[in-house]
Design an enzyme around this catalytic site. Sequence first.
Site, PDB file in Angstrom:
ATOM      1  CG  ASP A 199      -0.477  -0.034   2.533  1.00 14.47           C
ATOM      2  OD1 ASP A 199       0.720  -0.355   2.714  1.00 14.47           O
ATOM      3  OD2 ASP A 199      -1.247   0.240   3.490  1.00 14.47           O
ATOM      4  CG  ASP A 216      -4.128  -1.375   8.364  1.00 13.99           C
ATOM      5  OD1 ASP A 216      -4.169  -2.107   7.363  1.00 13.99           O
ATOM      6  OD2 ASP A 216      -3.215  -1.397   9.196  1.00 13.99           O
ATOM      7  CG  LEU A 250      -7.198  -9.551  12.953  1.00 17.09           C
ATOM      8  CD1 LEU A 250      -8.284 -10.377  13.632  1.00 17.09           C
ATOM      9  CD2 LEU A 250      -7.052  -9.988  11.497  1.00 17.09           C
ATOM     10  CB  SER A 251      -6.624  -2.894  11.410  1.00 16.98           C
ATOM     11  OG  SER A 251      -5.650  -3.077  10.472  1.00 16.98           O
ATOM     12  CB  SER A 278      -5.132  -9.623  16.514  1.00 19.28           C
ATOM     13  OG  SER A 278      -5.881  -8.523  16.015  1.00 19.28           O
ATOM     14  CD  GLU A 328      -1.448   3.310  13.497  1.00 20.95           C
ATOM     15  OE1 GLU A 328      -2.642   3.418  13.840  1.00 20.95           O
ATOM     16  OE2 GLU A 328      -0.685   2.442  13.951  1.00 20.95           O
ATOM     17  CE1 TYR A 376       3.689  -1.633   7.679  1.00 19.82           C
ATOM     18  CE2 TYR A 376       4.483   0.617   7.900  1.00 19.82           C
ATOM     19  CZ  TYR A 376       3.623  -0.298   7.327  1.00 19.82           C
ATOM     20  OH  TYR A 376       2.712   0.119   6.404  1.00 19.82           O
TER      21      TYR A 376
HETATM   22  C1  GLA Z   1       0.027  -2.532   8.379  1.00 21.91           C
HETATM   23  C2  GLA Z   1      -0.107  -1.107   7.854  1.00 21.91           C
HETATM   24  C3  GLA Z   1      -0.715  -1.093   6.455  1.00 21.91           C
HETATM   25  C4  GLA Z   1       0.002  -2.059   5.508  1.00 21.91           C
HETATM   26  C5  GLA Z   1       0.175  -3.424   6.161  1.00 21.91           C
HETATM   27  C6  GLA Z   1       1.029  -4.358   5.340  1.00 21.91           C
HETATM   28  O1  GLA Z   1      -1.215  -3.106   8.602  1.00 21.91           O
HETATM   29  O2  GLA Z   1      -0.880  -0.319   8.717  1.00 21.91           O
HETATM   30  O3  GLA Z   1      -0.711   0.224   5.947  1.00 21.91           O
HETATM   31  O4  GLA Z   1       1.216  -1.528   5.100  1.00 21.91           O
HETATM   32  O5  GLA Z   1       0.755  -3.327   7.450  1.00 21.91           O
HETATM   33  O6  GLA Z   1       0.406  -4.646   4.136  1.00 21.91           O
END
Ligand code: GLA
Length: 371
Positions: A22, A157, A110-111, A108, A145, A207
């Site tokens: 993304d 997300d 799952l955001s 998790s 974020e 990340y």
């Molecule tokens: C996290 C980030 C997203 C995306 C994913 C990996 O969830 O918040 O923006 O980069 O990792 O696809």
Amino acid sequence: MNNYTYKITAAGRINIIGEHIDYCGGKVFPAALSLCNTVYVRPNGTNRINLSWTTLPGNVSLDLDNFESYKNETHAKFQAGCAYLWNQAGHKVLGCDMLMDCTVPFGSGLSSSAAIEVSTIAALAAVAGERPDKKEIALTAQKAEREYAGVNCGIMDQYASANGKKNHALILDCKSVTHEYVPFELGDYRLVIINCNKPHNLVESKYNERRKETEKALEILQKHCEISCLADLAVEEFKRRKHLLNGKVADRAEHVVNECRRVTLAAEAMKRGDMLTLGRLLNESHKSLKELYEVTGKELDALAEAAQSHPSCIGSRMTGAGFGGCTISLVHKDGVEHFKKTVSEKYKNAVGYDCKIYDAEIADGITVTKL
Ligand code: GLA
């Protein structure tokens, strides 16, 4: 909930495919979940936002004139960041009481943070009598974020959390920040979400490091071809240019370019009901995230491998940022119970502790109910 004016929800998400692309301008393929954050909100006529949680002890009171001082609050930083940036964007932020009830498990993958951010902004807007654009909510939540939680995340997300639609996945174009819905139809297959339960650590720094590596790749490649993001590069063209990149940077870019292609193929496969192709692409995605992007780790690998080796499973991969969190698996409906039991046992034997299986539907993003 008595005495509250609105009940607002925003969803957690899975990403079917399109991982770590993304922020490279790629298209991703997420879907919103019935696991969500609910905010009960009412105006309180003061200049404070009073936060409380159903699942956490204590309350936090945020001063509307002093939003910048909450960056180190473990939980309240998300709401503070959202209120601050929403206000900065020119929106009215009124004093209110917010009770949060989050069913997206923290850590998790799952955001949960996106669900909290998006529902907070939607709640602030409802209290102020605004009906804002969901894209603007998502972009402001992403900014919160980045600036408050310190994760230089992409838009996936927050966008999925805001714009998700019941029984639909989204093809989200992260370059133009627009989407298309695709009916989430799996024929005789079911989606099983399993958390590897690895204790989270260093996710943010790893990340951000991956993100820098892709930026490095882009910078080098841009000297040789006209692209504005890595997602602009077709697979064939990347093969011709790969020698320009070194070691890990080359691996990261290779993942991005191939994963972009897989998203297109996966979305087409879902549209025509070709589950076997979709499953195969999930497996390929996991392999690439393991070998080229190096964001899986032994727990997610053990879980994906246990799933992939089950006869009823046609594909399994990690979902989200990785380094822990969940896998998603496509499993034939007749084998789901056996699959869950076998994978749980195999996983425990491999890593020494239990995984956790979630029951969730594909649901709407933001919902607003007047109470
Ligand atoms: C996290 C980030 C997203 C995306 C994913 C990996 O969830 O918040 O923006 O980069 O990792 O696809």
